[in-house]
Motif scaffolding. Sequence first.
Motif, PDB file in Angstrom:
ATOM      1  N   ALA A   2       0.848  -1.194   0.000  1.00 41.06           N
ATOM      2  CA  ALA A   2       0.000   0.000   0.000  1.00 41.06           C
ATOM      3  C   ALA A   2       0.883   1.243   0.000  1.00 41.06           C
ATOM      4  CB  ALA A   2      -0.907  -0.007   1.220  1.00 41.06           C
ATOM      5  N   PHE A  13       0.514  12.523  -8.822  1.00 40.25           N
ATOM      6  CA  PHE A  13      -0.168  13.804  -8.586  1.00 40.25           C
ATOM      7  C   PHE A  13       0.831  14.962  -8.527  1.00 40.25           C
ATOM      8  CE2 PHE A  13      -3.782  11.199  -6.903  1.00 40.25           C
ATOM      9  CZ  PHE A  13      -4.725  11.684  -7.786  1.00 40.25           C
ATOM     10  N   VAL A  63     -11.058  -5.698  -3.115  1.00 36.97           N
ATOM     11  CA  VAL A  63     -10.588  -4.836  -2.026  1.00 36.97           C
ATOM     12  C   VAL A  63      -9.480  -3.908  -2.529  1.00 36.97           C
ATOM     13  CG1 VAL A  63      -9.452  -4.839   0.227  1.00 36.97           C
ATOM     14  CG2 VAL A  63     -11.266  -6.479  -0.245  1.00 36.97           C
ATOM     15  N   ILE A  66     -10.940  -0.806  -4.256  1.00 46.08           N
ATOM     16  CA  ILE A  66     -11.502   0.140  -3.293  1.00 46.08           C
ATOM     17  C   ILE A  66     -10.368   0.891  -2.588  1.00 46.08           C
ATOM     18  CG2 ILE A  66     -12.933   0.370  -1.238  1.00 46.08           C
ATOM     19  CD1 ILE A  66     -14.235  -2.329  -2.101  1.00 46.08           C
ATOM     20  N   THR A  67      -9.341   0.108  -2.176  1.00 41.51           N
ATOM     21  CA  THR A  67      -8.209   0.740  -1.501  1.00 41.51           C
ATOM     22  C   THR A  67      -7.534   1.747  -2.428  1.00 41.51           C
ATOM     23  OG1 THR A  67      -7.903  -1.396  -0.425  1.00 41.51           O
ATOM     24  CG2 THR A  67      -6.183   0.228  -0.074  1.00 41.51           C
ATOM     25  N   GLY A  70      -9.033   5.078  -2.291  1.00 42.72           N
ATOM     26  CA  GLY A  70      -8.641   5.772  -1.055  1.00 42.72           C
ATOM     27  C   GLY A  70      -7.228   6.298  -1.141  1.00 42.72           C
ATOM     28  N   ILE A  71      -6.336   5.501  -1.734  1.00 44.20           N
ATOM     29  CA  ILE A  71      -4.940   5.917  -1.867  1.00 44.20           C
ATOM     30  C   ILE A  71      -4.839   7.154  -2.771  1.00 44.20           C
ATOM     31  CG2 ILE A  71      -2.734   5.222  -2.918  1.00 44.20           C
ATOM     32  CD1 ILE A  71      -3.205   2.445  -1.755  1.00 44.20           C
ATOM     33  N   SER A  73      -7.115   9.482  -3.121  1.00 49.18           N
ATOM     34  CA  SER A  73      -7.564  10.629  -2.332  1.00 49.18           C
ATOM     35  C   SER A  73      -6.457  11.087  -1.399  1.00 49.18           C
ATOM     36  CB  SER A  73      -8.783  10.260  -1.483  1.00 49.18           C
ATOM     37  OG  SER A  73      -9.865   9.951  -2.315  1.00 49.18           O
ATOM     38  N   ALA A  76      -3.441  12.683  -3.383  1.00 46.45           N
ATOM     39  CA  ALA A  76      -3.783  14.013  -3.898  1.00 46.45           C
ATOM     40  C   ALA A  76      -3.865  15.005  -2.738  1.00 46.45           C
ATOM     41  CB  ALA A  76      -5.109  13.958  -4.652  1.00 46.45           C
ATOM     42  N   GLY A  77      -4.429  14.552  -1.614  1.00 51.22           N
ATOM     43  CA  GLY A  77      -4.517  15.417  -0.436  1.00 51.22           C
ATOM     44  C   GLY A  77      -3.142  15.809   0.067  1.00 51.22           C
ATOM     45  N   VAL A  79      -0.376  16.075  -1.727  1.00 48.58           N
ATOM     46  CA  VAL A  79       0.197  17.065  -2.655  1.00 48.58           C
ATOM     47  C   VAL A  79      -0.427  18.436  -2.407  1.00 48.58           C
ATOM     48  CG1 VAL A  79       0.424  17.719  -5.082  1.00 48.58           C
ATOM     49  CG2 VAL A  79       0.761  15.348  -4.404  1.00 48.58           C
ATOM     50  N   LEU A  80      -1.751  18.438  -2.200  1.00 47.87           N
ATOM     51  CA  LEU A  80      -2.444  19.701  -1.939  1.00 47.87           C
ATOM     52  C   LEU A  80      -1.900  20.373  -0.679  1.00 47.87           C
ATOM     53  CD1 LEU A  80      -6.101  20.601  -2.274  1.00 47.87           C
ATOM     54  CD2 LEU A  80      -5.186  20.691   0.017  1.00 47.87           C
TER      55      LEU A  80
ATOM     56  N   LEU B 189     -11.436  15.700  -3.587  1.00 48.32           N
ATOM     57  CA  LEU B 189     -10.420  14.663  -3.387  1.00 48.32           C
ATOM     58  C   LEU B 189     -11.049  13.348  -2.927  1.00 48.32           C
ATOM     59  CD1 LEU B 189      -7.426  16.636  -1.892  1.00 48.32           C
ATOM     60  CD2 LEU B 189      -7.956  16.090  -4.256  1.00 48.32           C
ATOM     61  N   LEU B 334      -7.529  -0.153   5.224  1.00 49.60           N
ATOM     62  CA  LEU B 334      -8.676   0.350   4.474  1.00 49.60           C
ATOM     63  C   LEU B 334      -9.684   0.997   5.415  1.00 49.60           C
ATOM     64  CD1 LEU B 334      -9.983   0.705   1.771  1.00 49.60           C
ATOM     65  CD2 LEU B 334     -10.841  -1.614   1.865  1.00 49.60           C
ATOM     66  N   ILE B 337      -8.667   4.406   5.857  1.00 54.77           N
ATOM     67  CA  ILE B 337      -9.012   5.211   4.677  1.00 54.77           C
ATOM     68  C   ILE B 337     -10.493   5.595   4.734  1.00 54.77           C
ATOM     69  CG2 ILE B 337      -9.275   5.128   2.169  1.00 54.77           C
ATOM     70  CD1 ILE B 337      -6.724   3.469   2.050  1.00 54.77           C
TER      71      ILE B 337
END
Lengths: 90, 518
Positions: A2, A13, A63, A66-67, A70-71, A73, A76-77, A79-80, B189, B334, B337
């Motif tokens: 992960a 990003f 799974v 889906i993960t 999340g990764i 998000s 990117a967060g 970097v922001l 995001l 997860l 997350i």
Amino acid sequence: MAALSFLCAFVGFFSLAVAMDRHSRTLLRYSIIHLHKRLQQVLGVFSLIASYPIIVLHNGWAVGSITWFGIQSAAAGAVLLLISARESVK
Amino acid sequence: MSSFRQSQALLHSWSGLVVGWVLFAIFLTGTVSFWREDISRWMRPEIGAPIASEAATLGAVNYLQRTAPDAKNWSIYPNDSGAQVYWQPAEDSTEQRRRDNQALVGADGLLLHSRDTKGGEFFYRFHFDLYYVPVMWARWFVGFCSMMMFVAIISGIITHKKIFADFFTFRRRKGLRSWLDGHNAVAVLALPFHLMITYTGLVTFMTLYMPWAGLANYDTQRAYLDALSPSASRLESSENPSQMVDLAPILAQSQREWPDREIGLVRIEHPGDANSRIIITPSSSGRISVKHGSLTYSGTTGKLVHKQNDPTGAVSVYGAMIGLHSGRYAPDLLRWIYFLSGLAGTVMVGSGLVMWIVKRRAKLRGENPGIGFQIVERLNVGFVAGLPFAMTVFLWANRLLPVSLNNRAEWEVHSMFAAWAVALLGSVIRPGRETWKWLFGMTGTLLIILPIFDLNGARSAVASLRSGDTRMFIFSLALVVLGSLFLLAARGVHLHPKPAVSASRQAQKKAANSDVKL
């Protein structure tokens, strides 16, 4: 795995942000490689795509997928927050 | 195109505002529910290390054989702490026996003695059942609000002019600009999460909100539910008592049948009867869908009577959506997350509410605001700052209320709502920065000193670390981190460059001054 996928997404990003005029001045100092804008974007997209199989091979497609979202998000967060922190120091 | 976008902007701000406070409460309590098992364990410090589900199940059967041998059925849910058991008492039971139909039992078959608390289940139930109101009304109301949320998300995407250009943009200390950037950032995001959680939330209650497909195709509710969760055909009680088979070999056999799955529910129908049956359903861990197959054994011979494989098609899609929403399948990473995305959603709703005020205050320039502005301003403080404060008080009530108190679990909940009422009252009397700061500050302080207060107890961070109970150690740590975030928020409000009184008070002052002049 992960963590590797996150790193890949972060690089992705980051590259995309460097390719943007608004953020390039803030980020360029931290960029290891300096490329043409278009190439930078390609590297970014490629890196984002690469983050997918890394997590899916490890967690299975359901799974893992889906993960992966999340990764994305989280990366990117990150970097922001980095950009925002550098800009407020200026 | 621009007028379409404007109409969507209008839709976005009103669909978000009208139900925003409820959505904030749903999002926040729903988000902490991703850790509900851990919250429950933390709130029952008397209960020791987790036990295996087989041991817990056998202990529960031992307890039920002594306590409710004549019940119609037993349901055993093994969990971290022991087993939660429910039973349906026999028809001729006394009123008292009818009411006592559940217990938390340890591996030794004895009641687990822990303080009476609803634990993390409370937040989970609250996020769709609310409290003090009939459950069905609450579910309809929450469904309506979720639909509004869905409208707000989609109209928000259309309204947002520069999703890609502003993707990484968060300009600090720029007033309304910063609020808008922050609102956009947490929304964009984590957009896949927001869409998923809102949609699947609605799907969870689809048979309540839209029952017509089911009603049109099935004659009775029973037939409909059977189609949704197929199992072996039902047997009536034979009224002939019979010795019940030993459960341990059956559990072992079910483990061989489904090697990679854990026990989720053991249901025993007509215990002690010749027609008794044992139905084992696996737990959701590792599988997204919450709709599982089951193994049915004869209760007298222990033979496998029926094996129901996991459902496919529509039922499995339905199950997967519920699973996707509740995240119970998710391994810890997860789960984190999910939790962070949920917090992003909470911040999105909260910042949207605050922005409504900030935007209008900028236009007011000290003029007297309307009644709508004043109501929104007060409710914002009471919900966005008041609810986290109340939830913290709930955790404190768990530690402070005497263990012997009657209806203790209820009183914990009452404490939370009382604290919330006080916060709302404070925000009505004195809206604006002082109350924001005070509530954030109190929440932060209370969260941080909670693990310190706990140092003497069984859930102390030091004791948890020593006994290798990492989850409870992380729990204490998380309280401190959350508390620090609230203190930072309080500091943020304190350092905010705006004048110390809110626009409405400013206007009141101005009005008062002009009265004096007249």
